[in-house]
Motif scaffolding. Structure first.
Motif, PDB file in Angstrom:
ATOM      1  N   SER A 121       1.257   0.741  -4.367  1.00 15.44           N
ATOM      2  CA  SER A 121       2.463   1.406  -3.792  1.00 15.44           C
ATOM      3  C   SER A 121       1.061   2.791  -4.095  1.00 15.44           C
ATOM      4  O   SER A 121       0.983   4.224  -3.569  1.00 15.44           O
ATOM      5  N   LEU A 122      -0.303   2.318  -4.808  1.00 16.66           N
ATOM      6  CA  LEU A 122      -1.482   3.183  -4.453  1.00 16.66           C
ATOM      7  C   LEU A 122      -1.854   3.133  -3.033  1.00 16.66           C
ATOM      8  O   LEU A 122      -2.078   4.805  -2.929  1.00 16.66           O
ATOM      9  N   ARG A 123      -1.244   2.546  -2.166  1.00 13.64           N
ATOM     10  CA  ARG A 123      -1.746   2.428  -0.860  1.00 13.64           C
ATOM     11  C   ARG A 123      -0.932   3.773  -0.215  1.00 13.64           C
ATOM     12  O   ARG A 123      -1.856   4.838   0.407  1.00 13.64           O
ATOM     13  N   ARG A 124       0.005   3.807  -0.787  1.00 12.67           N
ATOM     14  CA  ARG A 124       1.226   4.912   0.351  1.00 12.67           C
ATOM     15  C   ARG A 124       0.621   5.838  -0.662  1.00 12.67           C
ATOM     16  O   ARG A 124       0.810   6.980   0.993  1.00 12.67           O
ATOM     17  N   ILE A 125       0.505   6.111  -1.206  1.00  7.30           N
ATOM     18  CA  ILE A 125       0.561   7.384  -1.631  1.00  7.30           C
ATOM     19  C   ILE A 125      -0.865   7.766  -1.457  1.00  7.30           C
ATOM     20  O   ILE A 125      -0.583   9.015  -0.947  1.00  7.30           O
ATOM     21  N   THR A 126      -1.878   7.364  -1.314  1.00  5.52           N
ATOM     22  CA  THR A 126      -3.358   7.751  -1.169  1.00  5.52           C
ATOM     23  C   THR A 126      -3.386   7.756   0.494  1.00  5.52           C
ATOM     24  O   THR A 126      -4.474   8.753   1.171  1.00  5.52           O
ATOM     25  N   LEU A 127      -3.384   6.738   1.412  1.00  8.69           N
ATOM     26  CA  LEU A 127      -3.608   6.109   2.483  1.00  8.69           C
ATOM     27  C   LEU A 127      -2.691   6.965   3.734  1.00  8.69           C
ATOM     28  O   LEU A 127      -2.743   7.183   4.681  1.00  8.69           O
ATOM     29  N   ASN A 128      -0.915   6.270   2.838  1.00  5.02           N
ATOM     30  CA  ASN A 128      -0.016   7.517   3.660  1.00  5.02           C
ATOM     31  C   ASN A 128       0.893   6.011   5.411  1.00  5.02           C
ATOM     32  O   ASN A 128      -0.334   7.348   6.283  1.00  5.02           O
TER      33      ASN A 128
END
Length: 209
Positions: A121-128
């Motif tokens: 979830s954090l990867r999607r939010i911050t790195l897309n």
């Protein structure tokens, strides 16, 4: 905007020899005629460096929760990617990172055993979906790596974890490296000349592509 430069990352446990690898790879990239920007994680911007100090410090009056540690890592990464990495790539500059997202998945995911869905979830939010073009993972047996790290000075809060933590972290690194076609594993349990040769060969082959 499509990135014009390349993003290369050096990964590995404590004592794997990342600093030496960064020096070798930097020299090769510059010799090939590219403008190079070096970064480190956590860190790389004023705010991210402040987060780095926060993450690595001992907090004697409170426990640093694994969730707080994870969130701080991605906060620092978001600052670095948006303020330094992406703008430079779009200008055609090359970036050489001392650690990136694989570190969080290995240390917090493997070592801390944080749920993978939380990390994703954090990867999607911050790195897309943003990923390195090439990762060199320097593999070292945790016991040997910690021995080397202790030899260079005082250990920070994360470096003081027990051996099992680093064994889990290494297992996570190796599992990711096996699944990542853009990752090259360097065996750092060899002699130094052999390690240096393998690093030089990996970056030479990438530059010739």
């Amino acid at each position: 905007m499509q990135a014009l430069g390349k993003f290369i990352v050096i990964e590995g446990l404590e004592g794997a020899g990342k600093s030496t690898a960064v020096s070798i790879v930097s020299e090769a990239i510059v010799a090939a005629g590219h403008v190079l920007v070096n970064t480190r994680e956590p860190g790389g911007t004023a705010m991210a460096e402040a987060i780095r100090e926060c993450v690595k410090a001992d907090w004697p009056d409170e426990k640093v929760t694994i969730e707080a540690e994870l969130l701080l890592m991605y906060a620092a990464r978001a600052q670095l990617v948006q303020n330094v990495i992406l703008p430079n790539l779009q200008q055609g500059n090359w970036i050489l990172g001392d650690r990136h997202d694989m570190s969080s998945r290995a240390y917090q995911g493997g070592g801390r055993m944080i749920d993978s869905e939380m990390i994703e979830s954090l990867r999607r939010i911050t790195l897309n979906g943003f990923e390195p073009d090439l990762t060199l993972y320097l593999d070292v047996e945790p016991k040997e790596g910690l021995k080397r790290a202790k030899g260079r000075g005082e250990l920070d809060r994360i470096e003081q974890e027990d051996l099992s933590f680093f064994e889990r972290t290494r297992e996570a690194y190796l599992a990711m490296a096996e699944q990542d076609q853009n990752c090259v594993v360097i065996n750092t349990m060899q002699t130094l000349p052999e390690v240096h040769h393998d690093i030089q060969l990996a970056i030479k082959q990438y530059l010739e592509q």
